[in-house]
Motif scaffolding. Structure first.
Motif, PDB file in Angstrom:
ATOM      1  N   VAL A   1      31.879 -10.143  44.952  1.00 30.01           N
ATOM      2  CA  VAL A   1      32.933  -9.410  44.021  1.00 30.01           C
ATOM      3  C   VAL A   1      33.058  -8.140  44.470  1.00 30.01           C
ATOM      4  CG1 VAL A   1      33.299  -8.706  41.808  1.00 30.01           C
ATOM      5  CG2 VAL A   1      32.449 -11.028  42.156  1.00 30.01           C
TER       6      VAL A   1
ATOM      7  N   GLY B   1      37.215  -8.345  42.108  1.00 32.79           N
ATOM      8  CA  GLY B   1      37.053  -9.215  41.163  1.00 32.79           C
ATOM      9  C   GLY B   1      36.697  -8.598  39.879  1.00 32.79           C
ATOM     10  N   SER B   2      36.061  -9.018  38.964  1.00 31.77           N
ATOM     11  CA  SER B   2      35.663  -8.864  37.393  1.00 31.77           C
ATOM     12  C   SER B   2      36.948  -9.168  36.648  1.00 31.77           C
ATOM     13  CB  SER B   2      35.560  -7.282  37.410  1.00 31.77           C
ATOM     14  OG  SER B   2      36.782  -6.613  37.227  1.00 31.77           O
ATOM     15  N   SER B   3      36.655  -9.226  35.391  1.00 31.40           N
ATOM     16  CA  SER B   3      37.504  -9.957  34.313  1.00 31.40           C
ATOM     17  C   SER B   3      38.656  -9.271  34.278  1.00 31.40           C
ATOM     18  CB  SER B   3      36.982  -9.664  32.976  1.00 31.40           C
ATOM     19  OG  SER B   3      36.406  -8.308  32.685  1.00 31.40           O
ATOM     20  N   ASN B   4      38.663  -7.906  34.694  1.00 34.91           N
ATOM     21  CA  ASN B   4      39.937  -7.028  34.929  1.00 34.91           C
ATOM     22  C   ASN B   4      39.925  -6.768  36.428  1.00 34.91           C
ATOM     23  OD1 ASN B   4      42.425  -5.396  34.754  1.00 34.91           O
ATOM     24  ND2 ASN B   4      40.798  -3.487  34.395  1.00 34.91           N
ATOM     25  N   PRO B   5      40.704  -7.489  37.346  1.00 38.12           N
ATOM     26  CA  PRO B   5      40.358  -7.573  38.733  1.00 38.12           C
ATOM     27  C   PRO B   5      40.693  -6.090  39.154  1.00 38.12           C
ATOM     28  CG  PRO B   5      41.563  -9.578  38.275  1.00 38.12           C
ATOM     29  CD  PRO B   5      41.634  -8.724  36.746  1.00 38.12           C
TER      30      PRO B   5
ATOM     31  N   ILE C   1      42.719 -12.741  43.451  1.00 30.96           N
ATOM     32  CA  ILE C   1      41.693 -12.829  42.583  1.00 30.96           C
ATOM     33  C   ILE C   1      42.095 -13.590  41.374  1.00 30.96           C
ATOM     34  CG2 ILE C   1      39.993 -11.532  41.141  1.00 30.96           C
ATOM     35  CD1 ILE C   1      39.668 -11.033  44.119  1.00 30.96           C
ATOM     36  N   SER C   2      41.689 -14.851  41.219  1.00 24.08           N
ATOM     37  CA  SER C   2      41.932 -15.701  40.039  1.00 24.08           C
ATOM     38  C   SER C   2      41.012 -15.513  38.996  1.00 24.08           C
ATOM     39  CB  SER C   2      42.223 -17.145  40.286  1.00 24.08           C
ATOM     40  OG  SER C   2      43.604 -17.290  41.429  1.00 24.08           O
ATOM     41  N   ARG C   3      41.450 -15.502  37.862  1.00 18.54           N
ATOM     42  CA  ARG C   3      40.799 -15.288  36.196  1.00 18.54           C
ATOM     43  C   ARG C   3      41.152 -16.164  35.323  1.00 18.54           C
ATOM     44  NH1 ARG C   3      37.772 -14.071  39.984  1.00 18.54           N
ATOM     45  NH2 ARG C   3      36.268 -12.282  40.168  1.00 18.54           N
ATOM     46  N   ALA C   4      40.617 -16.205  34.409  1.00 20.45           N
ATOM     47  CA  ALA C   4      41.048 -17.226  33.411  1.00 20.45           C
ATOM     48  C   ALA C   4      42.492 -16.398  32.704  1.00 20.45           C
ATOM     49  CB  ALA C   4      40.076 -17.431  32.090  1.00 20.45           C
TER      50      ALA C   4
ATOM     51  N   ARG D   1      44.227 -13.853  34.150  1.00 21.18           N
ATOM     52  CA  ARG D   1      45.331 -13.621  35.108  1.00 21.18           C
ATOM     53  C   ARG D   1      45.048 -13.689  36.453  1.00 21.18           C
ATOM     54  NH1 ARG D   1      45.012  -7.131  33.810  1.00 21.18           N
ATOM     55  NH2 ARG D   1      44.835  -7.938  31.804  1.00 21.18           N
ATOM     56  N   GLN D   2      46.016 -13.758  37.366  1.00 20.21           N
ATOM     57  CA  GLN D   2      45.813 -13.585  38.699  1.00 20.21           C
ATOM     58  C   GLN D   2      46.414 -12.553  39.524  1.00 20.21           C
ATOM     59  OE1 GLN D   2      46.681 -17.606  40.486  1.00 20.21           O
ATOM     60  NE2 GLN D   2      47.845 -16.742  42.159  1.00 20.21           N
TER      61      GLN D   2
END
Length: 504
Positions: free
Chosen positions: A279, A284-288, A328-331, A333-334
């Motif tokens: 990461v 990354g991280s929840s807020n990329p 960076i793909s998260r639940a 946002r991308q």
């Protein structure tokens, strides 16, 4: 009027999508609502805006206030919307008149006293506003960085009161304030290639890498100058164009990094420790947030002690090394971040430092080198082994060639490639490779035989061609010659070492 519409921008990675701030005043019990997927920091703008308006001697409407941040499906966060919301309330309550809102955009976080504080990621916002042909009102603390976007109209505001005076035509703020800039070639101008003793072959490899944008690997025992050479790579790389420098500065603005206007055109040099996570390296991280590879965009990423990195961390670089970006793909946002970096890696050929010191068995050396996967190694164009320096080389008083001399040759070769194909040689696609790297019959036959004997993969075959094209450009040859192919094939040191070790 009881309805107002002003414009600002959100932050999604390196892009800045437009956000329309709609303010409606209606009859009913006094209330203040913000809708449009605001996060907690945006919801708290209600109290900041209320106090800022009151302390700036404006009238806060005792009505039902509804603020809509459109589009509603785009998450909003941070205090960057405070100024736009306050301006919307002033327009809706007729305290700001004769105002054509579609010509302006507003960014800034308000204090309770009505002052305007700076916000993160101002460069992507003003660059997007430039395309929309709007004038930006930005915090004074952000104006120096925003001045890097030379064609954007902007005004720096220190308080809500000064903004109102400017919009009403009573006290005009200066447009596009200029700041002194000094163009330098490197953030580490005290470093120079002349300080490196010996290692002429390694310097030649760095020159080829700089001219063609090739990834490089240094192989050798401790103390041979691998780190010294890598640190001086930015001093010989081609001059950074303004649009490339803006892209890099925009990435740094996402993390709130201060940008020094004296060397903002210098190519970045990032050297993460081998304990860093995937990461931290990729982002990354929840807020990329951007990782090290994005912070090295248009510059150098130096990975020292390569086998000490976790294998999954190294393999996470494989896709960005090919595409020049990372997704960076998260639940929730991308986000896409640019990652067009030039990799320089360094490693000891054995866990004990040297594979000839007889302190490690062949199996131990192979196990150590096996931490680097074949697909990752395939993406490295130049591999060279650095020998130990002799006593004569260490004690030599001869002054080596300076970075300025090498950079002059690099710029010439780089210009030849860009004028011919629009990009550096390392970025050539398959179609462009066939067009600009054509071989004669004898050269083609030689490369085919070498490919079969060395068991090169198709990717390695193409990278040998690209390196040969760069060597030909440096020599001023229009076509790739046999000597260029031979030199290109000679830079496969780690592959040769692995072949040598697996014979026993």
């Amino acid at each position: 009027m009881s309805l107002a519409k002003v414009y600002t921008r959100a932050q999604v990675g390196i892009s800045a999508p437009e956000v329309t701030v709609e303010v409606h005043l209606s009859n009913g019990l006094p209330a203040f609502h913000i809708v449009g997927l605001p996060e907690t920091s945006v919801k708290e703008a209600r109290e900041r805006v209320r106090s800022a308006l009151t302390n700036s001697k404006f009238l806060f409407p005792e009505q039902r206030i509804t603020v809509n941040l459109a589009p509603a499906d785009l998450p909003k966060e941070g205090g960057r919307y405070d100024l736009a919301i306050a301006v919307g309330i002033l327009v809706a309550s007729n305290q700001l008149q004769a105002f054509q809102s579609h010509h302006y955009e507003f960014y800034g976080e308000l204090t309770l006293s009505g002052e305007v504080h700076s916000v993160h990621a101002i460069l992507p916002a003003v660059l997007a506003a430039e395309k929309a042909r709007r004038c930006c009102y930005i915090p004074q603390g952000n104006d120096q960085v925003a001045s890097l976007a030379q064609h954007c109209n902007r005004k720096a505001v220190s308080s809500l009161q000064s903004l109102w005076l400017d919009l009403q035509g009573q006290d005009t703020l200066p447009l596009n304030m200029q700041y002194p800039t000094v163009k330098t070639h490197s953030a580490s101008s005290h470093l120079d290639m002349s300080e490196v003793k010996g290692q002429s072959a390694a310097k030649r490899v760095l020159e080829i890498a700089a001219a063609g944008g090739h990834n490089t690997l240094f192989l050798g025992p401790p103390g041979t100058g691998k780190s010294m050479l890598a640190q001086r790579m930015p001093t010989i790389m081609p001059d950074l164009q303004d649009n490339e420098a803006l892209e890099t500065a925009a990435v740094y603005s996402l993390i709130g990094h201060s940008i020094n206007l004296k060397n903002w055109r210098a190519r970045p040099f990032r050297s993460p420790h081998h304990t860093c996570s995937a990461v931290a390296l990729v982002g990354g991280s929840s807020n990329p947030k951007p990782g090290e590879i994005s912070l090295a965009h248009n510059g150098v990423l130096f990975l020292d002690e390569l086998p000490e990195f976790e294998r999954k961390v190294l393999d996470s670089l494989r896709e960005p090394m090919e595409t020049g970006k990372v997704t960076i793909s998260r639940a929730a946002r991308q986000v896409d971040f640019p990652a067009r970096f030039q990799l320089i890696a360094a490693l000891n050929p054995s866990p004990t430092g040297s594979y000839t010191d007889k302190r490690a068995t062949v199996d131990q050396v192979l196990r150590y080198l096996a931490k680097i996967s074949g697909p990752f190694l395939d993406r490295i164009d130049l591999q060279i082994e650095l020998p130990r320096l002799t006593t004569g080389e260490l004690q030599s008083a001869e002054v080596a060639e300076s970075s300025d001399c090498i950079r002059a040759r690099v710029n010439t070769a780089h210009t030849i490639a860009v004028n011919r194909q629009g990009v550096c040689n390392a970025l050539l696609g398959t179609k462009e490779l066939m067009q600009h790297c054509q071989l004669g019959e004898y050269e083609s036959q030689f490369l085919g035989t070498a490919t079969d004997k060395l068991c090169l993969s198709p990717r390695s075959y193409h990278r040998v061609l690209k390196v040969a094209r760069t060597i030909a450009d440096m020599a001023g040859r229009e076509k790739i010659a046999l000597v260029d192919l031979k030199e290109s094939l000679s830079y496969r040191a780690l592959e040769r070492l692995l072949t040598q070790l697996t014979r026993y």
